[in-house]
Design an enzyme around this catalytic site. Structure first.
Site, mmCIF file in Angstrom:
data_model
loop_
_atom_site.group_PDB
_atom_site.id
_atom_site.type_symbol
_atom_site.label_atom_id
_atom_site.label_comp_id
_atom_site.label_asym_id
_atom_site.label_seq_id
_atom_site.Cartn_x
_atom_site.Cartn_y
_atom_site.Cartn_z
ATOM 1 N N ASN A 1 -11.219 48.491 3.889
ATOM 2 C CA ASN A 1 -12.045 47.800 2.901
ATOM 3 C C ASN A 1 -11.944 48.394 1.502
ATOM 4 O O ASN A 1 -12.263 47.725 0.518
ATOM 5 C CB ASN A 1 -13.513 47.825 3.341
ATOM 6 C CG ASN A 1 -14.007 49.207 3.673
ATOM 7 O OD1 ASN A 1 -13.498 49.855 4.582
ATOM 8 N ND2 ASN A 1 -15.011 49.679 2.947
ATOM 9 N N GLN B 1 -11.837 42.815 6.673
ATOM 10 C CA GLN B 1 -11.062 42.701 5.436
ATOM 11 C C GLN B 1 -9.709 42.026 5.640
ATOM 12 O O GLN B 1 -9.017 41.720 4.675
ATOM 13 C CB GLN B 1 -10.848 44.085 4.829
ATOM 14 C CG GLN B 1 -12.099 44.719 4.252
ATOM 15 C CD GLN B 1 -12.597 44.004 3.009
ATOM 16 O OE1 GLN B 1 -11.842 43.329 2.322
ATOM 17 N NE2 GLN B 1 -13.877 44.147 2.722
ATOM 18 N N THR C 1 -32.537 33.532 18.113
ATOM 19 C CA THR C 1 -32.211 32.176 17.690
ATOM 20 C C THR C 1 -31.056 32.198 16.695
ATOM 21 O O THR C 1 -31.099 32.921 15.696
ATOM 22 C CB THR C 1 -33.438 31.507 17.043
ATOM 23 O OG1 THR C 1 -34.504 31.479 17.988
ATOM 24 C CG2 THR C 1 -33.105 30.097 16.593
ATOM 25 N N CYS D 1 -22.421 58.632 -4.931
ATOM 26 C CA CYS D 1 -23.164 59.774 -5.473
ATOM 27 C C CYS D 1 -23.894 60.497 -4.357
ATOM 28 O O CYS D 1 -24.605 59.875 -3.578
ATOM 29 C CB CYS D 1 -24.171 59.288 -6.517
ATOM 30 S SG CYS D 1 -23.391 58.773 -8.052
ATOM 31 N N GLY E 1 -18.204 36.240 7.629
ATOM 32 C CA GLY E 1 -17.841 35.089 6.814
ATOM 33 C C GLY E 1 -17.720 35.336 5.331
ATOM 34 O O GLY E 1 -16.881 34.730 4.657
ATOM 35 N N HIS E 2 -18.555 36.213 4.765
ATOM 36 C CA HIS E 2 -18.599 36.315 3.307
ATOM 37 C C HIS E 2 -17.404 37.058 2.725
ATOM 38 O O HIS E 2 -17.307 37.208 1.506
ATOM 39 C CB HIS E 2 -19.914 36.945 2.849
ATOM 40 C CG HIS E 2 -20.052 38.408 3.134
ATOM 41 N ND1 HIS E 2 -20.000 39.368 2.147
ATOM 42 C CD2 HIS E 2 -20.244 39.074 4.283
ATOM 43 C CE1 HIS E 2 -20.164 40.566 2.680
ATOM 44 N NE2 HIS E 2 -20.319 40.418 3.984
ATOM 45 N N GLY F 1 -20.472 41.664 9.804
ATOM 46 C CA GLY F 1 -19.511 42.634 10.287
ATOM 47 C C GLY F 1 -20.135 43.912 10.805
ATOM 48 O O GLY F 1 -19.664 44.493 11.791
ATOM 49 N N THR F 2 -21.204 44.377 10.152
ATOM 50 C CA THR F 2 -21.829 45.620 10.601
ATOM 51 C C THR F 2 -22.379 45.467 12.014
ATOM 52 O O THR F 2 -22.154 46.323 12.886
ATOM 53 C CB THR F 2 -22.954 46.030 9.637
ATOM 54 O OG1 THR F 2 -22.380 46.414 8.383
ATOM 55 C CG2 THR F 2 -23.747 47.208 10.186
#
Length: 378
Positions: free
Chosen positions: A144, A174, A232, A321, A195-196, A70-71
């Site tokens: 997200n 999301q 590739t 933080c 995908g994840h 996604g990034t």
């Protein structure tokens, strides 16, 4: 007992996805850019996955550009459109940093949100009318951290009326597990997925280009992906992404209903057990079914997460933080959430693998951990 309640960060890969990927990890060495039989087999596997991903968004297979996730898809959307067309990018204040950072670095404009975390449509129109050369507007389909759903079709209609030269991008990372993307992303020219977040592998995503949208490539070299993203292709991961797309299309509605009921039970139980707790998102704001976002005033989420992990619960907080001090996330800050509430935020995110027993465990462990922390901060 272990309870994995961080599906918004990454979901467990579905067994069918792992099964589909294994042969391409162990038995098929072919490079899909080659010309011999093994290369052609790899290319066919990629084409099959491209078909499955295109079907998710009601797009043509040729519209799909495979990425590392996604990034990269978000970066390619922003930097790629500006690289191809010039101009200014506009986005909402609660976007993922993968959109926010390239928009800001390019000199773009960040539009505020309302208290529910949705992009402020009035402020968006003002920005579109004030800037002569807007070429991209990016608004995420679902947030997200909070699960808040943005009105992408409405945004697309406003852009068409006020900045007709601009393309619309939506980060649907999301949203894919929960929403029909052909409807939720209607009017968007560019759509990012990975995908994840819906049972596929890490390291495989896509940017889908529709309506003649073009991007300047960020990665140059071999000319893969129709010269939009060289390198590739990761055949096993792409095959897994295609299988995950097929599976989520088939069972999304039933999974969303089941998980939504679990999420509602989890939130209601936490709010009942901890009188000071409050839901971050107002009742009337649409959300995806998988995210329960609650603030516990008077505690710090870092300490809460430590205690929950000790009890076998994997979760996350919408805070980070900075220089050793706990600061609220940019999403909660944009929503106007009080700082004392925000530093005690907790995101419990559910998914296709979440069970009733995991919710029961959280309902016992979270209130006990909060009570322990409140007792020791008095």
């Amino acid at each position: 007992m272990e309870a994995y309640l961080d599906h918004a960060a990454s979901t467990p890969a579905r067994p069918e996805v792992v099964e589909a990927m294994l042969p391409w990890l162990a038995e098929h060495p072919g490079n899909p850019s080659g010309s011999h039989r093994l290369a052609r087999e790899a290319r066919r596997a990629i084409d099959d996955a491209r078909d499955a991903v295109a079907a998710l968004i009601d797009a043509d297979p040729g519209d799909v550009v495979f990425t590392s996730g996604g990034t990269e898809a978000d970066n390619l959307a922003v930097d790629g459109v500006l690289g191809a067309r010039g101009g200014v990018a506009v986005c909402g204040a609660t976007e993922h940093p993968a959109v926010l950072d390239p928009v800001r670095l390019s000199g773009g404009v960040v539009v505020p949100t309302d208290v529910g975390g949705r992009i402020d449509l009035g402020a968006l129109v003002d920005a579109l009318d004030a800037i002569a050369d807007v070429r991209l507007v990016s608004v995420m389909a679902a947030n997200n951290e909070t699960g808040v759903v943005n009105p992408v079709p409405e945004v697309a209609a406003l852009v068409a009326g006020h900045a007709p030269e601009a393309l619309v991008h939506t980060d649907a990372v999301q949203a894919t597990a929960w929403l029909d993307l052909s409807d939720a992303c209607r009017g968007a020219h560019l759509v990012s997925i990975t995908g994840h977040k819906f049972g596929g592998p890490k390291g495989a995503g896509a940017l889908v280009l529709r309506g003649g949208a073009t991007v300047a490539p960020m990665l140059r070299g071999g000319g893969q992906e129709r010269e939009r993203r060289s390198g590739t292709q990761n055949v096993p991961a792409i095959v897994g992404l295609g299988m995950a797309a097929t599976l989520v299309t088939a069972d999304r509605e039933a999974t969303a209903a089941r998980v939504g009921a679990l999420r509602d039970r989890l939130e209601a139980g936490l709010l009942s057990a901890v009188p000071t707790a409050r839901r971050t998102v107002p009742d009337d704001v649409p959300r995806t079914p998988g995210i329960a976002h609650v603030c516990f005033p008077g505690i710090e989420s870092e300490a809460l997460l430590f205690l929950l992990e000790r009890d076998g619960i994997s979760a996350s907080a919408a805070s980070s933080c900075a220089s050793g001090a706990q600061e609220p996330s940019h999403v909660l800050a944009a929503m106007g959430v009080d700082r004392d509430d925000a530093v005690g935020s907790l995101r419990l995110s559910l998914g296709h693998a979440t069970t009733d027993a995991e919710v029961d465990h959280a309902l016992a462990a979270v209130p006990a951990a909060v009570a322990h922390l409140l007792e020791h901060t008095r």
